[in-house]
Design a protein around this motif. Sequence first.
Motif, PDB file in Angstrom:
ATOM      1  N   ASN A  55       0.828  -1.213   0.000  1.00  6.84           N
ATOM      2  CA  ASN A  55       0.000   0.000   0.000  1.00  6.84           C
ATOM      3  C   ASN A  55       0.860   1.260   0.000  1.00  6.84           C
ATOM      4  O   ASN A  55       0.489   2.268  -0.613  1.00  6.84           O
ATOM      5  CB  ASN A  55      -0.959   0.011   1.189  1.00  6.84           C
ATOM      6  CG  ASN A  55      -2.144  -0.901   0.962  1.00  6.84           C
ATOM      7  OD1 ASN A  55      -2.561  -1.133  -0.163  1.00  6.84           O
ATOM      8  ND2 ASN A  55      -2.670  -1.451   2.041  1.00  6.84           N
ATOM      9  N   ARG A  80      -7.067   1.634   1.960  1.00  5.62           N
ATOM     10  CA  ARG A  80      -6.735   2.629   2.979  1.00  5.62           C
ATOM     11  C   ARG A  80      -7.630   3.853   2.850  1.00  5.62           C
ATOM     12  O   ARG A  80      -7.195   4.943   2.484  1.00  5.62           O
ATOM     13  CB  ARG A  80      -5.268   3.060   2.844  1.00  5.62           C
ATOM     14  CG  ARG A  80      -4.254   2.001   3.208  1.00  5.62           C
ATOM     15  CD  ARG A  80      -4.359   1.531   4.658  1.00  5.62           C
ATOM     16  NE  ARG A  80      -4.269   2.585   5.638  1.00  5.62           N
ATOM     17  CZ  ARG A  80      -3.165   2.909   6.295  1.00  5.62           C
ATOM     18  NH1 ARG A  80      -2.048   2.261   6.071  1.00  5.62           N
ATOM     19  NH2 ARG A  80      -3.187   3.884   7.166  1.00  5.62           N
ATOM     20  N   LEU A 126      -6.337   1.841  -3.740  1.00 10.14           N
ATOM     21  CA  LEU A 126      -5.807   2.405  -2.498  1.00 10.14           C
ATOM     22  C   LEU A 126      -6.936   2.954  -1.628  1.00 10.14           C
ATOM     23  O   LEU A 126      -6.900   2.819  -0.403  1.00 10.14           O
ATOM     24  CB  LEU A 126      -4.771   3.492  -2.803  1.00 10.14           C
ATOM     25  CG  LEU A 126      -3.935   3.977  -1.632  1.00 10.14           C
ATOM     26  CD1 LEU A 126      -3.185   2.824  -0.958  1.00 10.14           C
ATOM     27  CD2 LEU A 126      -2.953   5.040  -2.089  1.00 10.14           C
TER      28      LEU A 126
END
Length: 196
Positions: free
Chosen positions: A131, A154, A150
């Motif tokens: 990540n 996150r 992403l």
Amino acid sequence: MAILPESFKAYQYQTGIDRIRNAYRASADTIDKAVAEATQASVEYLESGADDAEYDEDGILLFSTAHSLDQAEMDAVLAVSVVREVFVTSAFHYWERSARVWTGRHGRGDHFGILSVESAKKYPLSPHLENLNRLNNLLKHNSQRTDQALVDARPDYFAPLFPSVNNAAPQIPRLRLLHEHVEEAFDIVSASGPTR
């Protein structure tokens, strides 16, 4: 050529990431102080009740201390974002350069996938390194400042640009790194190589 012991490699690697972390913290402290001072100046001016705004004959604002102070505050806030982004990229590139040394992989085709697999044969890798690589790529290459993979992995890296009003259509989230995200990037890189 002498072969360096693993303890020295760990010391060298960890010291390098510590230097980057310390540089970030010093920069962050300076920038945070600038934001606080700019905000305070703006608040004090507004609370003073002064108004030195100048307009032309068409009513267009030519000058205003309040406007200038607001702009200085915005500039300081934007500088915080830039500093955070730069240090996340610096941390990841530190790992990438180090991984190339560990693995001897220096070719153009030796991308993150190859470096991470080869590095994992020698040293531990943080499960969050992938990540961090995505975040680094987003910072370097994506002017849209979003990456759905992403965002899914996150979501805390992203936020709407403006608050939603009156059930308006949801906004595309934009990158918004916090201090904690930068510190986490250092921890990820520290855990992805020789450790002390």
